[in-house]
Scaffold this active site. Structure first.
Site, mmCIF file in Angstrom:
data_model
loop_
_atom_site.group_PDB
_atom_site.id
_atom_site.type_symbol
_atom_site.label_atom_id
_atom_site.label_comp_id
_atom_site.label_asym_id
_atom_site.label_seq_id
_atom_site.Cartn_x
_atom_site.Cartn_y
_atom_site.Cartn_z
ATOM 1 N N ASP A 16 1.408 -35.708 14.669
ATOM 2 C CA ASP A 16 1.896 -36.550 15.765
ATOM 3 C C ASP A 16 0.741 -37.297 16.429
ATOM 4 O O ASP A 16 -0.391 -36.815 16.443
ATOM 5 C CB ASP A 16 2.624 -35.650 16.791
ATOM 6 N N HIS A 33 -0.546 -45.202 11.547
ATOM 7 C CA HIS A 33 -0.030 -44.456 10.387
ATOM 8 C C HIS A 33 -1.004 -44.558 9.210
ATOM 9 O O HIS A 33 -1.200 -43.608 8.465
ATOM 10 C CB HIS A 33 1.350 -44.974 9.980
ATOM 11 N N LEU A 127 -3.623 -25.957 -4.484
ATOM 12 C CA LEU A 127 -2.833 -26.100 -3.254
ATOM 13 C C LEU A 127 -1.428 -26.631 -3.550
ATOM 14 O O LEU A 127 -1.270 -27.580 -4.319
ATOM 15 C CB LEU A 127 -3.544 -27.077 -2.305
HETATM 16 C C1 FPP Z 1 4.075 -39.308 14.153
HETATM 17 O O1 FPP Z 1 3.318 -40.156 14.998
HETATM 18 C C2 FPP Z 1 3.801 -39.612 12.762
HETATM 19 C C3 FPP Z 1 4.750 -39.992 11.855
HETATM 20 C C4 FPP Z 1 6.172 -40.166 12.211
HETATM 21 C C5 FPP Z 1 4.397 -40.334 10.477
HETATM 22 C C6 FPP Z 1 3.348 -39.550 9.777
HETATM 23 C C7 FPP Z 1 2.986 -40.283 8.552
HETATM 24 C C8 FPP Z 1 1.763 -40.445 8.027
HETATM 25 C C9 FPP Z 1 0.566 -39.748 8.527
HETATM 26 C C10 FPP Z 1 1.609 -41.389 6.873
HETATM 27 C C11 FPP Z 1 1.439 -40.921 5.520
HETATM 28 C C12 FPP Z 1 1.958 -39.603 5.123
HETATM 29 C C13 FPP Z 1 1.617 -38.992 3.954
HETATM 30 C C14 FPP Z 1 2.107 -37.632 3.663
HETATM 31 C C15 FPP Z 1 0.733 -39.616 2.966
HETATM 32 P P1 FPP Z 1 4.073 -41.104 16.017
HETATM 33 O O2 FPP Z 1 4.226 -42.446 15.387
HETATM 34 O O3 FPP Z 1 5.351 -40.488 16.468
HETATM 35 O O4 FPP Z 1 3.034 -41.157 17.177
HETATM 36 P P2 FPP Z 1 3.302 -41.383 18.740
HETATM 37 O O5 FPP Z 1 4.069 -40.165 19.217
HETATM 38 O O6 FPP Z 1 1.935 -41.469 19.315
HETATM 39 O O7 FPP Z 1 4.091 -42.652 18.882
#
Ligand code: FPP
Length: 257
Positions: A16, A33, A127
């Site tokens: 997050d 992201h 892993l």
């Molecule tokens: C939450 O942050 C994050 C996500 C919903 C997406 C996570 C995805 C990645 C890290 C990209 C790639 C993944 C892989 C497995 C290669 P948020 O956008 O909710 O953050 P915020 O709460 O600060 O808005």
């Protein structure tokens, strides 16, 4: 360190803070992201050193479709991009790639990359990298209940034989040990519909760090904290004979009283 402490075998992470990381830098959310994808690479590479055998990452929830279409498209693309770019390293490190979630409902380009990566890494014995995409814990439980109901209806299963083991076998995570440690980054203290059944006895660790800034040292800090905890699984003490630093999948078997 107390006697009887064992390293976590399965670590699950709610990644997050990508959006806030980007916002802090005046960048679009998608840049957060993309930076988050780098953190995924770092953490995957760090796992073998830290004795972690299973890593489950929450990449996209069944609720994330409500985000702006451009962000959804970017996230779907990043999963494929990560797999394609990291494949040499995944193979070198013998990582086995898997997913949980409703993959059939994902766009074709993401589905194809996921299927390709699963097939390519199927016989790897390092892993176990499990990515939750289009995943929701409540829906997973409902789908498991439906499968069980169908088995009962068709006479394959006696309702009296439905127990926790039989139910867990119908979940997306069938065959995997439950997470020992659940990490959420960015300071938020919510479970957000992630692995609702499986985290019944997981230790929870909240890191203040936004996911794109998460590094091996932060994972180490989470493990150090985990090792300080006294896991009792509802019982009163650890089993006699456990020794410090021992690592075994048996730790995932709860000791109920
Ligand atoms: C939450 O942050 C994050 C996500 C919903 C997406 C996570 C995805 C990645 C890290 C990209 C790639 C993944 C892989 C497995 C290669 P948020 O956008 O909710 O953050 P915020 O709460 O600060 O808005």
């Amino acid at each position: 360190m107390k006697r009887g402490k064992r390293l976590p075998v399965h670590v699950a992470i709610i990644m997050d803070g990508n959006g806030r990381w980007a916002q802090k830098r005046g960048l679009p959310r998608i840049a957060g992201h993309r930076a988050g994808m780098e953190a995924v690479r770092r953490v995957v590479e760090a796992c073998p050193d830290l004795g972690i055998k299973y890593l489950t990452l929450f990449a996209f929830s069944t609720e994330n479709w409500r985000r702006p279409p451009a962000e959804v498209t970017a996230l779907m693309g990043f999963i494929g991009e990560y797999l394609e770019r990291e494949m040499p390293s995944l193979m070198k490190n013998r990582v086995r790639f898997s997913t949980i979630g409703f993959i059939d409902e994902m766009p074709g380009y993401a589905r194809e990359k996921i299927a390709w990566a699963k097939e390519k890494t199927a016989s790897n014995d390092g892993l176990f990298l499990n990515v939750a995409v289009n995943y929701g814990g409540r829906r997973e439980i409902v789908e498991a209940a439906k499968r069980i109901a169908k088995k009962v209806k068709s006479g394959v299963l006696d309702p009296d034989d439905i127990d926790e083991t039989a139910f867990a076998a119908e979940l997306e995570t069938a065959g995997l040990p439950d997470p020992d440690l659940l990490i959420r980054t960015s300071g938020e203290m919510r479970v957000s519909n992630f692995l609702l059944w499986q985290i019944a006895y997981s230790e929870v660790y909240i890191s203040p760090v936004f996911w794109p800034d998460f590094r091996k040292e932060h994972l180490e800090a989470a493990i150090q904290e985990y090792l300080r905890r006294d896991r009792r699984f509802g019982a009163v003490d650890l089993e006699p004979g456990e020794t410090e630093g021992e690592e075994s999948e048996s730790q995932t078997v709860p000791r109920y009283t």
